[in-house]
Write an enzyme that holds these catalytic residues in place. Structure first.
Site, short mmCIF file in Angstrom:
data_model
loop_
_atom_site.label_atom_id
_atom_site.label_comp_id
_atom_site.label_asym_id
_atom_site.label_seq_id
_atom_site.Cartn_x
_atom_site.Cartn_y
_atom_site.Cartn_z
N GLU A 197 -1.01 1.84 -5.16
CA GLU A 197 -0.49 3.18 -5.09
C GLU A 197 -1.58 4.00 -5.53
OE1 GLU A 197 1.19 6.39 -7.33
OE2 GLU A 197 0.31 4.86 -8.28
N TRP A 198 -2.72 3.42 -5.92
CA TRP A 198 -3.94 4.20 -6.36
C TRP A 198 -3.71 4.84 -7.63
CZ3 TRP A 198 -2.67 7.15 -1.17
CH2 TRP A 198 -2.74 5.79 -0.08
N GLY A 199 -2.71 4.60 -8.43
CA GLY A 199 -2.81 5.53 -9.73
C GLY A 199 -2.37 6.75 -9.91
N ASP B 52 0.85 -1.05 -0.27
CA ASP B 52 -0.11 -0.06 -0.12
C ASP B 52 0.84 1.18 -0.03
OD1 ASP B 52 -2.18 1.36 -0.01
OD2 ASP B 52 -3.24 0.22 1.37
N ASP C 227 -9.81 3.67 -3.52
CA ASP C 227 -10.45 2.31 -3.19
C ASP C 227 -11.86 2.15 -3.69
OD1 ASP C 227 -8.35 1.87 -1.66
OD2 ASP C 227 -9.47 2.39 0.20
#
Length: 409
Positions: free
Chosen positions: A190-192, A157, A212
């Site tokens: 890394e959520w983009g 994460d 998320d």
């Protein structure tokens, strides 16, 4: 004589320097040969968040077998955040022994004995998103620990990463995993934010393309400084990314919310079908111990899974959209195609699709659905024939639902 002596010093110091340089070269390349099709498994976060323990994981593993999930292709049991205990005096991480009294090695052995694999979670920052010890500064120790436990999959994460650059941080954990020597899938979470689809294929096996997921079909949950996204919002965020995906390197639109109670059966079907069309990892996020028949049938549908697991590994594309109704195509192996008619609207949508007059081309991967070829049509959900492409397809799709077909010569 002095000249010879100086040359000898130069040679030996140069050799030592060169040797030391070799000793410290890192391998920033992921393990090859893993995730050649999108990973399939289960993750604890969507349903249980921090409420994880040994009993839950063992019962979930048992349920994966008894429910038919393993037979359908699900392999990984991934423990998300909050499994961590403290680091010892040497800096090595240990599980929370109140939650995992037998330790992670025993749990891995339990899963491996059932033909399943263990996934764990960590974070590139000083703390995980749930406030547990992160891996920053301990990457090589953590990788050695995970390898000694028998871990097969690492979700990594991006919380509490002040000052870090994503590509460098993920290269560090990749180098640590390579040094530890046990092949593991690396899931880049890394959520983009830093375009991981550009640098991720060499470093990891999948990378998150957004923030998320939220257990909602078509809405956004605003947390103030960040947002969670509904199924349709995340679907839209995949636009333009398909060229980066393929065997061993996948776009990850986040875990599944199917069976968690807030989506209708039609919305669950649409969620599952579109993740299959995206060649996305299929990581269930529900309570496998208490699935109803409807949820089980969606998650284990063989034809939809075959679309996702197709060996070509080509991500599908949106062919058209109008008034909440979309048509998606996905090239499959041996000249087959998958087609999904997605109804995002609140009204029934009628289909009148003339196969002979449509020009369906995948310009990126050079595939074409030829109007001159007669294809047999199969409903992927029911596994029943729906005729051929000789005639127009005339049917309807309920609100917030999907019709998915497989075309074969």
């Amino acid at each position: 004589m002095k000249l010879i002596f100086l040359l000898m010093i130069t040679f030996f110091t140069g050799s030592v320097g060169f040797g030391q340089g070799n000793n410290y070269v890192q391998n920033y390349k992921k393990f090859d040969g893993l995730a050649l099709t999108p990973p399939m498994g289960w993750n604890s976060w969507n349903r249980f968040a921090c409420n994880v323990d040994e009993k839950l994981i063992k019962e979930t593993a048992d349920a994966m077998l008894s429910s038919g999930m393993k037979q359908a292709g699900y392999t990984y049991i991934n423990i998300d955040d909050c499994w961590h205990g403290e680091r010892d005096s040497l800096g090595f991480i240990h599980p929370d022994l109140k939650r995992f009294p037998s330790g992670m090695k025993a749990l891995a052995d339990y899963l491996h004995g059932k033909g399943l694999k263990l996934g764990l979670y960590s974070d590139a920052g000083s703390q995980t998103c749930g406030g547990r010890p992160g891996s920053r500064g301990y990457e090589f120790q953590d990788a050695l620990t995970y390898a000694s436990w028998g871990v097969d999959y690492l979700k990594y994460d991006w919380c509490n990463t002040e000052g870090l650059k994503a590509e460098g941080a993920y290269k560090t954990i990749t180098a640590a995993l390579r040094k530890a020597g046990r092949p593991m899938i690396l899931s880049i979470c890394e959520w983009g934010t830093d375009k991981p689809w550009v640098w991720g294929p060499a470093v990891g096996h999948l990378w998150r393309t957004s923030g998320d997921i939220f257990n909602c079909f078509d809405c956004v949950e605003d947390h103030g400084s960040w947002k969670s996204w509904g199924v349709m919002q995340i679907l839209d965020k995949q636009d333009g990314l398909r060229k980066y995906a393929g065997p061993g390197h996948w776009n990850d639109p986040d875990m599944l919310e199917i069976g968690n109670g807030k989506l209708t059966a039609g919305e669950d079907r649409a969620h599952f079908a579109m993740w299959a069309m995206l060649a996305a990892p299929l990581i269930a996020g529900n309570d496998l111990r208490n699935m109803n028949q409807e949820t089980r049938e969606i998650l284990t549908n063989k034809q939809i899974i075959s679309i996702n697991q197709d060996s070509l590994g080509i991500q599908g594309f949106r062919y058209s959209k109008l008034d909440g109704f979309e048509i998606w195509f996905k090239p499959l192996n041996k000249g087959k195609w998958a087609v999904s008619f997605l109804n995002r609207s609140a009204r029934v949508k009628k289909i009148d699709f003339n196969w002979r007059s449509e020009d369906v081309k995948d310009e990126i991967f050079q595939k074409e659905l030829s109007a001159s070829i007669l294809y047999k049509i199969k409903n992927a959900w029911t596994d029943k024939s729906m005729g051929t492409t000789k005639n127009s397809l005339k049917t309807e799709v309920p609100p917030h639902d999907v019709l998915t077909l497989i075309l074969e010569e």
